[in-house]
Design an enzyme around this catalytic site. Structure first.
Site, PDB file in Angstrom:
ATOM      1  N   ASN A 192      65.535  95.606  47.815  1.00  0.00           N
ATOM      2  CA  ASN A 192      64.323  94.708  47.453  1.00  0.00           C
ATOM      3  C   ASN A 192      63.342  95.286  46.783  1.00  0.00           C
ATOM      4  OD1 ASN A 192      66.177  92.518  48.404  1.00  0.00           O
ATOM      5  ND2 ASN A 192      65.309  92.847  50.484  1.00  0.00           N
ATOM      6  N   ARG A 193      63.339  96.609  46.143  1.00  0.00           N
ATOM      7  CA  ARG A 193      62.439  97.236  45.699  1.00  0.00           C
ATOM      8  C   ARG A 193      61.270  97.709  46.549  1.00  0.00           C
ATOM      9  NH1 ARG A 193      65.913  97.513  42.806  1.00  0.00           N
ATOM     10  NH2 ARG A 193      66.067  97.193  40.490  1.00  0.00           N
TER      11      ARG A 193
END
Length: 215
Positions: A192-193
């Site tokens: 999810n970065r």
């Protein structure tokens, strides 16, 4: 010409970087990551690193060189002192060095000062190189404009004849730099970065302060 790369996606899920599980000295963490990358056999040259300098024209420039040694003092690479990067370092020794190991989903970014290493150390490394690499250092006026590749080939053949059965000594314009780090950032890809970024900053030239950065 146009190409939209917006759909390029990858989920980073291989590892994590947590303060409670890593060394207080960044060089020890670098050694660990480097050895893990070597063992993974997923990178052809784990010692390939990008060196960025500020050129005499005021522009930053990055290029890939090979790391040849690292110690608690820093990172050593070799080049032509009269090259574009050599002239840039002479004018401004502040450099950035980075490693990207995609198979490990890791990146390391080092800010520091570059300085020439002792001549005897450059001599020792030069002596360990194959004769072809030694002659290459003599042939190339690195970064200068040349009319053709044939000029290099002709010069190399002439030097091969000149140095046949002779010792090839290191030219004065060729040698090593030590990059003494002032900050080292370790980047570990996460889902999810929300990547892990741990930065070590040198304090009073002795101790390292560890801090977490937002991804």
């Amino acid at each position: 010409m146009q190409k939209d790369l917006g759909d390029y996606r990858k989920s980073y899920e291989k590892s994590a970087l947590l303060e409670g599980t890593i060394s207080e000295n960044p060089m020890e963490l670098f050694q660990k990551w480097f050895h893990e990358t070597e063992a993974s056999e997923g990178v052809d040259e784990p010692n390939a690193m990008t060196v960025s300098t500020i050129g005499l024209d005021g522009f930053p420039k990055s290029r890939v060189v090979l790391l040849k040694k690292f110690t608690y003092e820093g990172f050593i690479f070799y080049t032509n002192y009269n090259s574009e990067k050599g002239k840039a370092i002479a004018a401004n020794p502040n450099v950035c060095v980075s490693f990207f190991w995609p198979n490990m989903e890791r990146q390391v970014i080092i800010k520091g000062k570059a300085e020439k290493i002792a001549k005897n150390l450059s001599d020792g490394y030069f002596e360990s190189r194959p004769d072809g690499s030694k002659l290459g250092a003599l042939v190339s006026d690195q970064s200068s404009v040349i009319p053709s590749r044939e000029i290099l080939e002709t010069k190399l053949k002439a030097l091969e004849r000149e140095y046949e059965n002779k010792e090839i000594l290191r030219p004065e314009h060729w040698g090593g730099y030590l990059v003494r780090p002032q900050s080292i950032e370790f980047w570990q890809g996460r889902p999810n970065r929300l990547h892990d970024r741990i930065r070590y900053v040198l304090v009073d030239q002795l101790d390292w302060k560890m801090e977490r950065l937002a991804p």
